[in-house]
Design a protein around this motif. Structure first.
Motif, mmCIF file in Angstrom:
data_model
loop_
_atom_site.group_PDB
_atom_site.id
_atom_site.type_symbol
_atom_site.label_atom_id
_atom_site.label_comp_id
_atom_site.label_asym_id
_atom_site.label_seq_id
_atom_site.Cartn_x
_atom_site.Cartn_y
_atom_site.Cartn_z
ATOM 1 N N CYS A 162 0.723 -1.217 -0.081
ATOM 2 C CA CYS A 162 0.172 0.073 -0.083
ATOM 3 C C CYS A 162 0.837 1.270 -0.066
ATOM 4 O O CYS A 162 2.036 1.077 0.736
ATOM 5 C CB CYS A 162 -1.014 0.010 1.317
ATOM 6 S SG CYS A 162 -2.110 -1.439 1.110
ATOM 7 N N GLU A 163 0.376 1.975 -0.832
ATOM 8 C CA GLU A 163 1.093 3.302 -0.585
ATOM 9 C C GLU A 163 0.978 4.114 0.587
ATOM 10 O O GLU A 163 -0.245 3.990 1.204
ATOM 11 C CB GLU A 163 0.701 4.415 -1.853
ATOM 12 C CG GLU A 163 0.931 3.766 -3.128
ATOM 13 C CD GLU A 163 0.458 4.830 -4.335
ATOM 14 O OE1 GLU A 163 0.307 5.985 -3.897
ATOM 15 O OE2 GLU A 163 0.662 4.718 -5.377
ATOM 16 N N PRO A 164 2.065 4.611 1.144
ATOM 17 C CA PRO A 164 1.764 5.346 2.512
ATOM 18 C C PRO A 164 0.883 6.558 2.274
ATOM 19 O O PRO A 164 0.852 7.166 1.363
ATOM 20 C CB PRO A 164 3.179 5.751 2.705
ATOM 21 C CG PRO A 164 4.027 5.924 1.335
ATOM 22 C CD PRO A 164 3.578 4.870 0.812
ATOM 23 N N TYR A 165 -0.001 6.742 3.459
ATOM 24 C CA TYR A 165 -1.096 7.623 3.619
ATOM 25 C C TYR A 165 -0.494 9.101 4.108
ATOM 26 O O TYR A 165 -0.068 8.690 5.371
ATOM 27 C CB TYR A 165 -2.387 6.975 3.994
ATOM 28 C CG TYR A 165 -3.250 7.966 4.301
ATOM 29 C CD1 TYR A 165 -4.195 8.495 3.249
ATOM 30 C CD2 TYR A 165 -3.705 8.789 5.504
ATOM 31 C CE1 TYR A 165 -5.133 9.353 3.493
ATOM 32 C CE2 TYR A 165 -4.847 9.480 5.810
ATOM 33 C CZ TYR A 165 -5.458 9.742 4.725
ATOM 34 O OH TYR A 165 -6.487 10.886 4.811
ATOM 35 N N GLN A 166 -0.553 9.779 3.909
ATOM 36 C CA GLN A 166 -0.204 11.160 4.536
ATOM 37 C C GLN A 166 -1.423 11.795 5.189
ATOM 38 O O GLN A 166 -2.463 12.058 4.632
ATOM 39 C CB GLN A 166 0.127 12.215 3.178
ATOM 40 C CG GLN A 166 1.165 13.456 3.670
ATOM 41 C CD GLN A 166 2.332 12.886 4.139
ATOM 42 O OE1 GLN A 166 3.163 11.917 3.480
ATOM 43 N NE2 GLN A 166 3.118 13.509 4.815
ATOM 44 N N VAL A 167 -1.178 11.703 6.425
ATOM 45 C CA VAL A 167 -2.240 12.207 7.360
ATOM 46 C C VAL A 167 -2.093 13.480 7.275
ATOM 47 O O VAL A 167 -1.254 14.507 7.470
ATOM 48 C CB VAL A 167 -1.792 11.853 8.683
ATOM 49 C CG1 VAL A 167 -2.964 12.450 9.726
ATOM 50 C CG2 VAL A 167 -1.800 10.291 8.956
ATOM 51 N N PRO A 168 -3.544 14.023 6.992
ATOM 52 C CA PRO A 168 -3.663 15.653 6.822
ATOM 53 C C PRO A 168 -3.275 16.165 8.014
ATOM 54 O O PRO A 168 -3.735 15.845 9.141
ATOM 55 C CB PRO A 168 -5.105 15.914 6.184
ATOM 56 C CG PRO A 168 -5.556 14.412 6.692
ATOM 57 C CD PRO A 168 -4.854 13.497 6.712
#
Lengths: 153, 171
Positions: A6-12
């Protein structure tokens, strides 16, 4: 990168969160409780302060005056020098004498109350002394003794 | 002072009737007692909680006391306990906090019924009791047994414990 990864999710970014406490402020209360009116009412039981009479009499006291003041407890305090240095305290003691009167078939119990004054001394070296108006009786014929009502209350 | 919650105890009153079960918990700021006999409890909380604790005190109810260190003890104030309630106003709050001090009958007659209950296990306080009861303060001679500096104000008691015990038990 592996195909199943999974691509890393950038926490807003978000605004700063403020933690608030809605309970009682214990730190503040701890300080305020010391000045509570309830403490003013209870404090005399924890650290009693007796009323004391101070001042200089207008005229010199004669023996009767001194006797009255002593028995009233107004001349309690510290007296003497050296080995005779002592605390003196007067108090009133109620003596109850009980005797039974037989009247034919009846038995009448009488309680005769009498108030006396006694002086207790505590010396600097630890000795104690109790002075009464009469010699201390033996235990078998001693009257019942109880504290005055004002003290026992 | 900070971290007051670490110094506060917890007083719990649990009452079970046929239909209801009531559990009231309030914070305890002051306590004097010996084993199950409490002599003074100081609690605070809202109006209803403090009212319930007051009623429980007058009913000679048992309370569960949790000390700040976690120790738990069942206590009661016994018969003829007295309650003193006052309000403490907190800035910024609409309702004041109720403060209750309940004392036992023994403490109510402290020092006059042949027994003196000290609020702290402190020889200075015992000395103060002795000084007040014997009116040494009037004579300007009330000094604690330790830290005595002036010879004029010194009571030369060589055995303070003996004097205090005599004073307490000799009345």
């Amino acid at each position: 990168m592996a195909p199943d990864a999974c691509e890393p999710y950038q926490v807003p970014p978000s605004d700063e969160t403020v933690l608030s406490y809605h309970g009682l402020p214990y730190d503040l209360l701890e300080d305020l409780l010391q000045h509570s009116g309830a403490w003013k009412q209870v404090m005399p039981f924890l650290a009693p302060h007796e009323e004391v009479a101070t001042g200089r009499p207008i005229t010199p006291l004669h023996g009767g005056h001194v006797g009255l003041l002593c028995t009233a407890g107004l001349l309690n305090g510290v007296f003497g020098q050296g080995d005779d240095r002592h605390i003196a305290r007067w108090r009133s003691v109620k003596h109850v004498t009980t005797f039974v009167e037989h009247d034919e078939e009846n038995e009448i119990v009488h309680h005769r109350e009498r108030w006396a004054n006694e002086l207790r001394l505590v010396y600097a070296d630890g000795r104690t002394l109790k002075l009464t108006e009469t010699p201390i009786r033996q235990e078998e014929d001693a009257d019942a003794e109880c504290a005055p009502a004002a003290r026992a209350a | 002072m900070q971290n007051a919650h670490l110094r506060l105890g917890l007083l719990e009153y649990h009452r079970i009737t046929e239909k209801n079960s009531t559990r009231i918990r309030v914070r305890l700021s002051t306590y004097i007692g010996e084993e199950e006999q409490a002599h003074l409890i100081g609690v605070f909380g809202n109006d209803s909680d403090i009212g319930a604790i007051t009623a429980a005190v007058h009913e000679k109810a048992n309370f569960t006391l949790t000390f700040p260190d976690g120790a738990i003890e069942e206590i009661t104030l016994g018969e003829h306990a007295s309650c003193y309630r006052r309000s403490v106003i907190l800035p910024g709050r609409k309702h004041p906090v109720r403060h209750l001090l309940a004392i036992s009958e023994q403490l109510h007659s402290n020092g006059s019924a042949g027994r003196t209950i000290l609020s702290r296990d402190n020889p200075n306080e015992a000395w103060a009791w002795l000084a007040v009861r014997s009116r040494m303060i009037q004579c300007g001679s009330a000094s604690p047994p330790t830290g005595i500096q002036s010879h004029n104000s010194r009571m030369e008691f060589c055995d303070m414990n003996r004097v205090v015990s005599t004073f307490v038990s000799g009345r």
